[in-house]
Design a protein around this motif. Structure first.
Motif, short mmCIF file in Angstrom:
data_model
loop_
_atom_site.label_atom_id
_atom_site.label_comp_id
_atom_site.label_asym_id
_atom_site.label_seq_id
_atom_site.Cartn_x
_atom_site.Cartn_y
_atom_site.Cartn_z
N VAL A 1 0.85 -1.18 0.00
CA VAL A 1 0.00 0.00 0.00
C VAL A 1 0.89 1.23 0.00
CG1 VAL A 1 -1.73 1.29 1.32
CG2 VAL A 1 -1.82 -1.21 1.24
N GLU A 2 0.68 2.08 -0.97
CA GLU A 2 1.44 3.32 -1.04
C GLU A 2 0.75 4.36 -0.17
OE1 GLU A 2 2.80 4.77 -4.83
OE2 GLU A 2 2.42 2.80 -5.72
N MET A 3 1.51 4.95 0.71
CA MET A 3 0.97 5.97 1.59
C MET A 3 0.94 7.31 0.88
SD MET A 3 0.22 4.02 3.98
CE MET A 3 -0.44 5.16 5.16
N ALA A 4 0.08 8.19 1.36
CA ALA A 4 -0.05 9.53 0.78
C ALA A 4 1.32 10.22 0.80
CB ALA A 4 -1.06 10.35 1.56
N THR A 5 1.55 11.02 -0.24
CA THR A 5 2.82 11.74 -0.31
C THR A 5 2.76 12.99 0.57
OG1 THR A 5 2.16 13.12 -2.18
CG2 THR A 5 3.16 10.96 -2.68
N ARG A 6 3.90 13.48 0.91
CA ARG A 6 3.97 14.72 1.69
C ARG A 6 3.29 15.86 0.93
NH1 ARG A 6 9.45 16.60 4.41
NH2 ARG A 6 9.24 14.43 4.94
N GLY A 7 3.48 15.89 -0.38
CA GLY A 7 2.85 16.92 -1.20
C GLY A 7 1.33 16.85 -1.14
N GLN A 8 0.78 15.65 -1.24
CA GLN A 8 -0.67 15.48 -1.15
C GLN A 8 -1.18 15.99 0.19
OE1 GLN A 8 -0.81 11.19 -2.01
NE2 GLN A 8 -2.32 11.66 -3.58
N GLN B 1 -9.14 23.84 12.64
CA GLN B 1 -8.80 22.93 13.73
C GLN B 1 -8.48 21.54 13.17
OE1 GLN B 1 -12.25 22.98 16.20
NE2 GLN B 1 -11.73 24.93 17.16
N ARG B 2 -7.49 20.91 13.75
CA ARG B 2 -7.06 19.58 13.30
C ARG B 2 -8.22 18.60 13.32
NH1 ARG B 2 -5.23 14.80 15.52
NH2 ARG B 2 -3.58 13.77 14.33
N GLU B 3 -9.01 18.62 14.41
CA GLU B 3 -10.14 17.69 14.53
C GLU B 3 -11.16 17.90 13.41
OE1 GLU B 3 -9.08 19.72 17.06
OE2 GLU B 3 -7.92 18.18 18.10
N HIS B 4 -11.36 19.13 13.03
CA HIS B 4 -12.29 19.46 11.96
C HIS B 4 -11.79 18.89 10.63
CE1 HIS B 4 -14.75 22.92 9.88
NE2 HIS B 4 -15.21 21.73 9.57
N ARG B 5 -10.50 19.11 10.34
CA ARG B 5 -9.93 18.59 9.09
C ARG B 5 -9.99 17.07 9.06
NH1 ARG B 5 -6.19 22.54 10.46
NH2 ARG B 5 -4.64 20.95 11.03
N LEU B 6 -9.67 16.42 10.19
CA LEU B 6 -9.72 14.96 10.23
C LEU B 6 -11.13 14.43 10.02
CD1 LEU B 6 -7.26 14.04 13.13
CD2 LEU B 6 -7.03 13.50 10.70
N ALA B 7 -12.12 15.08 10.63
CA ALA B 7 -13.51 14.65 10.45
C ALA B 7 -13.92 14.76 8.99
CB ALA B 7 -14.44 15.48 11.34
N LEU B 8 -13.54 15.85 8.35
CA LEU B 8 -13.85 16.04 6.93
C LEU B 8 -13.24 14.94 6.08
CD1 LEU B 8 -13.40 19.87 6.68
CD2 LEU B 8 -15.16 18.63 5.46
N VAL B 9 -11.95 14.73 6.25
CA VAL B 9 -11.25 13.74 5.43
C VAL B 9 -11.78 12.34 5.71
CG1 VAL B 9 -9.00 12.73 4.90
CG2 VAL B 9 -9.22 15.20 5.19
N GLY C 1 -12.89 7.44 12.51
CA GLY C 1 -11.84 7.25 13.49
C GLY C 1 -10.44 7.49 12.95
N LEU C 2 -10.33 8.13 11.80
CA LEU C 2 -9.01 8.45 11.26
C LEU C 2 -8.26 9.32 12.26
CD1 LEU C 2 -7.22 8.30 8.65
CD2 LEU C 2 -8.25 10.49 8.01
N ASN C 3 -7.06 8.90 12.63
CA ASN C 3 -6.30 9.60 13.66
C ASN C 3 -5.34 10.65 13.11
OD1 ASN C 3 -7.37 8.21 15.93
ND2 ASN C 3 -6.12 6.45 15.35
N SER C 4 -4.95 10.50 11.86
CA SER C 4 -4.00 11.43 11.26
C SER C 4 -4.11 11.33 9.75
CB SER C 4 -2.58 11.07 11.69
OG SER C 4 -1.63 11.86 11.00
N THR C 5 -3.94 12.44 9.07
CA THR C 5 -3.93 12.39 7.61
C THR C 5 -2.71 11.60 7.13
OG1 THR C 5 -2.86 14.56 7.50
CG2 THR C 5 -5.26 14.50 7.22
N LYS C 6 -1.71 11.47 7.95
CA LYS C 6 -0.53 10.67 7.59
C LYS C 6 -0.87 9.19 7.44
CE LYS C 6 2.83 13.71 9.73
NZ LYS C 6 3.86 13.86 10.77
N GLU D 1 -6.47 7.20 -1.15
CA GLU D 1 -7.42 7.94 -0.32
C GLU D 1 -7.15 9.44 -0.39
OE1 GLU D 1 -8.49 4.82 3.25
OE2 GLU D 1 -6.57 5.90 3.33
N ALA D 2 -5.89 9.83 -0.37
CA ALA D 2 -5.55 11.25 -0.47
C ALA D 2 -5.99 11.80 -1.82
CB ALA D 2 -4.06 11.46 -0.26
#
Length: 85
Positions: free
Chosen positions: A6-13, A28-36, A44-49, A55-56
């Motif tokens: 599985v290729e993870m999202a790039t730093r640029g993405q 807010q970080r929580e807002h961005r995570l909820a959206l994504v 339950g996504l904990n980080s965009t990383k 997915e990105a």
């Protein structure tokens, strides 16, 4: 045996994704995570990383489309955290 990786999202993405969401009001970080998480279907996504490259890409395309059709603000507002007093 499977050799698929599985290729993870790039730093640029991730930079474009987070900067775009912040620019549109999801500061807010929580807002961005909820959206994504809502866009890619990963509650339950904990980080965009933790996003895969696919997915990105999906999130970025979805946000571009929402902006193109004039619905980006509604999307941002839909996932805005409730204000508690």
């Amino acid at each position: 045996m499977s050799t698929d990786t599985v290729e993870m999202a790039t730093r640029g993405q991730l930079t474009v994704l987070n900067a775009g969401l912040t620019e549109h009001g999801a500061k807010q970080r929580e807002h961005r995570l909820a959206l994504v998480a809502g866009i890619v279907g990963r509650p339950g996504l904990n980080s965009t990383k933790d996003l895969t490259r696919a997915e990105a890409t999906k999130a970025l395309r979805y946000l571009d489309l929402a902006e193109e059709v004039g619905e980006i603000q509604e999307l941002i507002d839909q996932y805005r955290p409730a204000v508690t007093s």
